[in-house]
Design a protein around this motif. Structure first.
Motif, mmCIF file in Angstrom:
data_model
loop_
_atom_site.group_PDB
_atom_site.id
_atom_site.type_symbol
_atom_site.label_atom_id
_atom_site.label_comp_id
_atom_site.label_asym_id
_atom_site.label_seq_id
_atom_site.Cartn_x
_atom_site.Cartn_y
_atom_site.Cartn_z
ATOM 1 N N THR A 1 -2.971 5.830 11.159
ATOM 2 C CA THR A 1 -2.842 7.283 11.103
ATOM 3 C C THR A 1 -1.386 7.675 11.328
ATOM 4 O OG1 THR A 1 -5.049 7.445 12.092
ATOM 5 C CG2 THR A 1 -3.720 9.441 12.062
ATOM 6 N N THR A 2 -0.884 8.561 10.456
ATOM 7 C CA THR A 2 0.424 9.160 10.653
ATOM 8 C C THR A 2 0.207 10.667 10.820
ATOM 9 O OG1 THR A 2 0.866 9.574 8.310
ATOM 10 C CG2 THR A 2 1.486 7.414 9.161
ATOM 11 N N ALA A 3 1.273 11.413 10.934
ATOM 12 C CA ALA A 3 1.143 12.862 11.101
ATOM 13 C C ALA A 3 0.530 13.520 9.864
ATOM 14 C CB ALA A 3 2.501 13.479 11.395
ATOM 15 N N VAL B 1 1.767 5.154 18.689
ATOM 16 C CA VAL B 1 2.739 4.102 18.395
ATOM 17 C C VAL B 1 4.145 4.698 18.312
ATOM 18 C CG1 VAL B 1 3.435 2.363 16.709
ATOM 19 C CG2 VAL B 1 1.017 2.704 17.218
ATOM 20 N N ARG B 2 4.286 5.848 17.661
ATOM 21 C CA ARG B 2 5.558 6.596 17.536
ATOM 22 C C ARG B 2 6.702 5.740 17.008
ATOM 23 N NH1 ARG B 2 4.512 9.560 23.032
ATOM 24 N NH2 ARG B 2 3.096 11.150 22.279
ATOM 25 N N SER B 3 6.386 4.911 16.049
ATOM 26 C CA SER B 3 7.370 4.071 15.392
ATOM 27 C C SER B 3 6.901 3.891 13.954
ATOM 28 C CB SER B 3 7.451 2.724 16.104
ATOM 29 O OG SER B 3 8.275 1.835 15.382
ATOM 30 N N SER B 4 7.786 3.495 13.075
ATOM 31 C CA SER B 4 7.382 3.284 11.690
ATOM 32 C C SER B 4 6.885 1.868 11.441
ATOM 33 C CB SER B 4 8.540 3.602 10.747
ATOM 34 O OG SER B 4 9.620 2.743 11.007
ATOM 35 N N SER B 5 6.834 1.042 12.495
ATOM 36 C CA SER B 5 6.295 -0.310 12.347
ATOM 37 C C SER B 5 5.568 -0.741 13.620
ATOM 38 C CB SER B 5 7.411 -1.304 12.020
ATOM 39 O OG SER B 5 8.320 -1.384 13.078
ATOM 40 N N ALA C 1 1.154 7.331 14.024
ATOM 41 C CA ALA C 1 0.605 8.054 15.183
ATOM 42 C C ALA C 1 -0.386 7.199 15.948
ATOM 43 C CB ALA C 1 -0.059 9.346 14.731
ATOM 44 N N GLY C 2 -1.105 6.316 15.271
ATOM 45 C CA GLY C 2 -2.072 5.471 15.944
ATOM 46 C C GLY C 2 -2.658 4.438 15.003
ATOM 47 N N ILE C 3 -3.154 3.352 15.587
ATOM 48 C CA ILE C 3 -3.789 2.273 14.827
ATOM 49 C C ILE C 3 -5.087 1.928 15.531
ATOM 50 C CG2 ILE C 3 -3.597 -0.098 14.016
ATOM 51 C CD1 ILE C 3 -0.540 0.243 14.205
ATOM 52 N N ASP C 4 -6.161 1.837 14.760
ATOM 53 C CA ASP C 4 -7.461 1.424 15.286
ATOM 54 C C ASP C 4 -7.991 0.276 14.451
ATOM 55 O OD1 ASP C 4 -8.027 3.436 17.363
ATOM 56 O OD2 ASP C 4 -7.907 4.832 15.678
ATOM 57 N N VAL C 5 -8.559 -0.724 15.120
ATOM 58 C CA VAL C 5 -9.234 -1.828 14.445
ATOM 59 C C VAL C 5 -10.709 -1.698 14.781
ATOM 60 C CG1 VAL C 5 -9.418 -4.335 14.220
ATOM 61 C CG2 VAL C 5 -7.189 -3.286 14.650
ATOM 62 N N MET C 6 -11.535 -1.677 13.739
ATOM 63 C CA MET C 6 -12.978 -1.510 13.927
ATOM 64 C C MET C 6 -13.723 -2.679 13.309
ATOM 65 S SD MET C 6 -12.918 2.495 12.995
ATOM 66 C CE MET C 6 -11.657 2.158 11.804
ATOM 67 N N ASN C 7 -14.841 -3.032 13.922
ATOM 68 C CA ASN C 7 -15.665 -4.084 13.347
ATOM 69 C C ASN C 7 -16.454 -3.515 12.171
ATOM 70 O OD1 ASN C 7 -17.848 -2.730 14.481
ATOM 71 N ND2 ASN C 7 -18.136 -4.225 16.118
ATOM 72 N N PHE D 1 0.844 -1.180 0.000
ATOM 73 C CA PHE D 1 0.000 0.000 0.000
ATOM 74 C C PHE D 1 0.883 1.235 0.000
ATOM 75 C CE2 PHE D 1 -2.380 -3.148 2.640
ATOM 76 C CZ PHE D 1 -3.281 -3.504 1.652
ATOM 77 N N PRO D 2 0.355 2.389 -0.441
ATOM 78 C CA PRO D 2 1.158 3.609 -0.451
ATOM 79 C C PRO D 2 1.740 3.977 0.921
ATOM 80 C CG PRO D 2 -0.856 3.943 -1.672
ATOM 81 C CD PRO D 2 -0.949 2.596 -1.018
ATOM 82 N N LEU D 3 1.003 3.732 1.984
ATOM 83 C CA LEU D 3 1.476 4.069 3.319
ATOM 84 C C LEU D 3 2.612 3.153 3.749
ATOM 85 C CD1 LEU D 3 1.037 5.695 5.949
ATOM 86 C CD2 LEU D 3 -0.521 3.910 6.652
ATOM 87 N N GLY D 4 2.592 1.957 3.340
ATOM 88 C CA GLY D 4 3.547 0.938 3.740
ATOM 89 C C GLY D 4 2.975 -0.388 3.326
ATOM 90 N N PHE D 5 2.921 -1.345 4.234
ATOM 91 C CA PHE D 5 2.273 -2.592 3.889
ATOM 92 C C PHE D 5 1.711 -3.262 5.122
ATOM 93 C CE2 PHE D 5 5.416 -5.567 5.462
ATOM 94 C CZ PHE D 5 6.592 -4.834 5.438
ATOM 95 N N ILE D 6 0.722 -4.103 4.862
ATOM 96 C CA ILE D 6 0.124 -4.932 5.898
ATOM 97 C C ILE D 6 0.353 -6.369 5.462
ATOM 98 C CG2 ILE D 6 -2.015 -5.616 7.047
ATOM 99 C CD1 ILE D 6 -3.063 -2.810 6.519
ATOM 100 N N GLU D 7 0.973 -7.145 6.305
ATOM 101 C CA GLU D 7 1.240 -8.540 5.996
ATOM 102 C C GLU D 7 0.534 -9.425 7.005
ATOM 103 O OE1 GLU D 7 5.308 -9.476 6.210
ATOM 104 O OE2 GLU D 7 5.734 -8.819 4.199
ATOM 105 N N ALA D 8 0.025 -10.543 6.531
ATOM 106 C CA ALA D 8 -0.564 -11.529 7.431
ATOM 107 C C ALA D 8 -0.031 -12.897 7.050
ATOM 108 C CB ALA D 8 -2.075 -11.509 7.337
#
Length: 83
Positions: free
Chosen positions: A72-74, A50-54, A32-38, A3-10
């Motif tokens: 979410t990032t800055a 989170v204040r980290s790039s991963s 800046a933060g991660i939310d998981v929603m139903n 993805f443009p932001l980075g990637f999600i791997e499972a």
């Protein structure tokens, strides 16, 4: 998936019905933060500041189903669906 932001791997395990027990997220800038929603938009997991790039999310405690992950990032926000 890339993805443009980075990637999600499972990682996929053939013994499991769902391959999304752990999801690794990385971005080109600090997260800046991660939310998981139903599926109805109720937050079921949140990692503010989170204040980290991963980051790695453990979704093993969630019931099987579709979820949205908001990263979410800055400077931007991206949302992805996981099943």
């Amino acid at each position: 998936m890339i993805f443009p932001l980075g990637f999600i791997e499972a990682p996929f395990d053939k013994r499991q019905k769902c391959c999304h027990r752990f999801i690794s997220i990385s971005a080109s800038e600090d997260i800046a933060g991660i939310d998981v929603m139903n599926i109805v938009g109720v937050s079921v997991l949140s990692q503010p500041a989170v204040r980290s790039s991963s980051a790695t999310l453990d979704l093993s405690h969630l019931p099987a189903g579709s979820y949205f992950i908001r990263i979410t990032t800055a400077n931007r926000m991206e949302m992805r669906r996981v099943v």
